[in-house]
Enzyme design. Structure first.
Site, PDB file in Angstrom:
ATOM      1  N   CYS A  37      13.149  -5.629 -22.245  1.00 32.73           N
ATOM      2  CA  CYS A  37      11.895  -5.355 -21.536  1.00 32.73           C
ATOM      3  C   CYS A  37      12.054  -5.506 -20.029  1.00 32.73           C
ATOM      4  O   CYS A  37      11.079  -5.415 -19.294  1.00 32.73           O
ATOM      5  CB  CYS A  37      10.767  -6.254 -22.042  1.00 32.73           C
ATOM      6  SG  CYS A  37      11.069  -7.991 -21.747  1.00 32.73           S
ATOM      7  N   HIS A  44       0.819  -1.206   0.000  1.00 30.61           N
ATOM      8  CA  HIS A  44       0.000   0.000   0.000  1.00 30.61           C
ATOM      9  C   HIS A  44       0.855   1.260   0.000  1.00 30.61           C
ATOM     10  O   HIS A  44       0.507   2.265  -0.611  1.00 30.61           O
ATOM     11  CB  HIS A  44      -0.954  -0.008   1.200  1.00 30.61           C
ATOM     12  CG  HIS A  44      -2.183  -0.799   0.926  1.00 30.61           C
ATOM     13  ND1 HIS A  44      -2.785  -1.601   1.848  1.00 30.61           N
ATOM     14  CD2 HIS A  44      -2.909  -0.917  -0.200  1.00 30.61           C
ATOM     15  CE1 HIS A  44      -3.835  -2.166   1.313  1.00 30.61           C
ATOM     16  NE2 HIS A  44      -3.943  -1.775   0.063  1.00 30.61           N
TER      17      HIS A  44
HETATM   18  C1  PEP Z   1      12.784 -10.011 -16.870  1.00 25.54           C
HETATM   19  O1  PEP Z   1      13.107 -11.061 -16.319  1.00 25.54           O
HETATM   20  O2  PEP Z   1      13.578  -9.067 -17.068  1.00 25.54           O
HETATM   21  C2  PEP Z   1      11.393  -9.830 -17.321  1.00 25.54           C
HETATM   22  C3  PEP Z   1      11.052  -8.773 -18.040  1.00 25.54           C
HETATM   23  O3  PEP Z   1      10.486 -10.749 -16.939  1.00 25.54           O
HETATM   24  P1  PEP Z   1       9.845 -10.783 -15.435  1.00 25.54           P
HETATM   25  O4  PEP Z   1      10.324  -9.562 -14.720  1.00 25.54           O
HETATM   26  O5  PEP Z   1       8.381 -10.839 -15.610  1.00 25.54           O
HETATM   27  O6  PEP Z   1      10.438 -12.056 -14.892  1.00 25.54           O
END
Ligand code: PEP
Ligand code: MG
Length: 555
Positions: free
Chosen positions: A487, A195
């Site tokens: 990502c 929170h």
């Molecule tokens: C990562 O491992 O960098 C990724 C984008 O996947 P997650 O954070 O969902 O494991």
């Protein structure tokens, strides 16, 4: 200092960054309930109904006060206060306390014991439930204060803008914060979904959670809180601290003005994408200049499901995200269940090391048809780009690609395992794109649990070993003429994002809140600067050196 851990001037404490922004201010700490010895005596049988009535009235008074505050707050703050008020009237713990009073316990002891019973239960359940433990203890303290005739515990009103540091913050306290007086938040406990984090985001207060060593920092100590890097520097050099605050304010101003699309100052295009977990997040992300979705974490839609969602149900959920980005690129990741994100319907085996166990694409073998049903749903929803998590071998990539193409989808894989980065060229013989998950890539490269606050220095995505693996993957992408994105959280760090572009990354996908900062920083630098920074970083031996080398070339 209030603990034996030595915290001296310039000590840099590390935590998990939640809300970006830099602040230099004195620390305030919430008032605690004075230690009250739970009375050991038994209440005489004749007095127990009165004791029970006293307890019921105290719990009701606490709930009423919280509901009043909810009515005067807005948005998430109001919801959090209302949820805490509901918890104050929750029949399960009220019943457990009543039972103890009926058996002779004084109300204060009954409350303390009943709450601890549920704290144990929530802690064992882990995850989101464990994060509610703070809410329960907050209610305990308020009810005990009410029963004892003491003022409500909570956050003091500071005289000057201050950084609020606490073990964890009760939602009811966070929700009432004045962002002009509480300019930063840091907690020892809590996760990015606690929170404290939710309210900090809503109020826009720079925030770092899970900060190791924070308990040793006393009230009135001056700290530099960096909600972008996730650090709290104790007693920093005042001139350097002021410069850091000014630089952050300037970056924030640039970020507010940036409207996309992603490109360096000299026009080298880099798609700036966003990470989402459901339709609501996608619709919110659409308000940012992000050009599309680089990572849709589908497993997060189903964490509370006991049974596998049908193809139709899945398609409906995926369509929400696709509709939000209407025709733009949306990369849907197949279920990355296991490890820290177990799904009840997947039937995970008991494992000693779940992060090294059956997770990601590996769940497909033990759950026949689960991957096909998801691919069918993605195709039915009108999806195109699809990628598999936790690929370790070219054979796994080939198998995934064959199955995805059978549904007319464009297959890619995540690069999260060092083996996959090293053999990215072989993997690219089978798939159309790579997306580097730097969170897991750092975890597996450094053999350090990404959830461990203690090992955060090792899982730092600036670790040159991790960036060397990124370079291996981007080289393979360039040779194959196929896109390689990032990502993981590395893409959310504006400076590191420029280094990644210099390493040859073709897209960056980050949380919506990070998108403008990344885009704005990239727009300030030329491609050659990014390449020079990438070369410099690859020649370093530590994350600190890598950061310094990049900062020198990209500032
Ligand atoms: C990562 O491992 O960098 C990724 C984008 O996947 P997650 O954070 O969902 O494991
Ligand atoms: Mg991952």
């Amino acid at each position: 200092m209030s603990s034996s851990t030595p915290v001296t001037s310039l000590t840099v404490l590390r935590g998990v960054p939640v809300v970006s922004g830099v602040q230099y201010a004195p620390v305030i700490r919430p008032g605690r309930l004075p230690a009250l010895d739970a009375p050991a005596h038994e209440v005489a049988e004749a007095d127990r109904p009165a004791e029970s009535a006293r307890f019921t009235a105290a719990a009701a008074a606490v709930a009423t006060r919280l509901r009043d505050r909810a009515a005067h707050a807005t948005g998430a703050a109001s919801e959090v206060l209302a949820a805490t008020a509901t918890l104050a009237q929750d029949r399960a713990w009220l019943g457990a306390a009543e039972k103890r009073i009926t058996a002779g316990a004084p109300a204060v002891r009954a409350v303390t014991e009943a709450v601890e019973q549920f704290v144990d239960l929530f802690t064992q359940l882990g995850g989101l439930m464990a994060e509610r433990v703070t809410d329960l203890r907050d209610i305990r303290d308020r009810v005990v204060a009410e029963l004892s005739g003491l003022p409500e515990p909570g956050v003091p009103l500071p005289d000057v803008p201050s950084v609020l540091c606490a073990e964890d913050l009760a939602p009811a306290d966070t929700a009432g914060l004045d962002p002009t007086l509480v300019v930063g938040l840091a907690t020892t406990l809590g996760g990015p979904t606690s929170h404290t984090a939710i309210i900090a985001r809503q109020l826009g207060i720079p925030c770092v959670v899970a900060v190791g060593g924070l308990d040793a920092v006393d009230a009135d100590t001056l700290v530099l809180l960096d909600g972008t890097r996730g650090t709290v520097t104790v007693d920093p050099d005042p001139a350097q601290a002021a410069a850091a605050v000014a630089a952050a304010a300037q970056s924030a101003a640039l970020a507010r003005q940036w409207t996309g699309p992603g490109a360096t100052a000299d026009g080298h295009a880099v798609a700036i994408l966003v990470n989402v977990q459901d339709g609501a997040a996608a619709r919110a992300a659409r308000q940012t200049p992000a050009e599309g979705v680089g990572l849709f974490r589908t497993e997060l839609c189903f964490l509370n499901r006991d049974t596998e969602p049908t193809v139709d149900e899945q398609a409906q959920i995926y369509r929400e995200v696709l509709d939000a980005f209407d025709g733009a690129k949306v990369v849907i990741r197949t279920l990355d269940a296991g490890s820290d994100k177990p799904l009840k319907f997947v039937g995970h085996p008991e494992e000693a090391n779940p992060a090294l166990g059956v997770r990601g694409i590996r769940i497909a073998a033990g759950n026949p048809g689960i991957l096909e049903r998801q691919l069918e749903a993605i195709a039915a929803a009108g999806g195109d780009w699809v990628m598999a998590p936790m690929i370790a071998t070219a054979a796994e990539a080939e198998s995934f690609a064959t199955r995805a193409r059978a549904y007319g989808l464009t297959p890619g894989v995540m690069i999260e395992v060092p083996a996959a980065a090293l053999l990215a060229d072989k993997i690219l013989e089978h798939v159309e794109f790579l997306s580097i998950g730097t969170n897991d890539l750092a975890q597996y490269t450094m053999a350090a649990d990404r959830m461990s606050a203690e090992l955060a220095g090792l899982t730092d995505p600036w670790q040159p070993a991790v960036l060397a693996l990124v370079a291996t993957a981007t080289r393979a992408g360039a040779a194959a003429g196929k896109p390689v994105g990032v990502c993981g959280e590395a893409a959310a760090d504006p400076l590191l994002a420029c280094v990644l572009v210099g390493l040859g990354v073709t897209s960056l996908s980050a949380a919506g809140a990070a998108v403008p900062g990344v885009g704005a920083q990239l727009a300030q630098v030329r491609l050659q600067q990014c390449r020079d920074a990438a070369d410099a970083v690859l020649a370093t031996a530590t994350a600190e050196e890598a950061r310094a080398a990049a900062a020198a070339l990209l500032s």
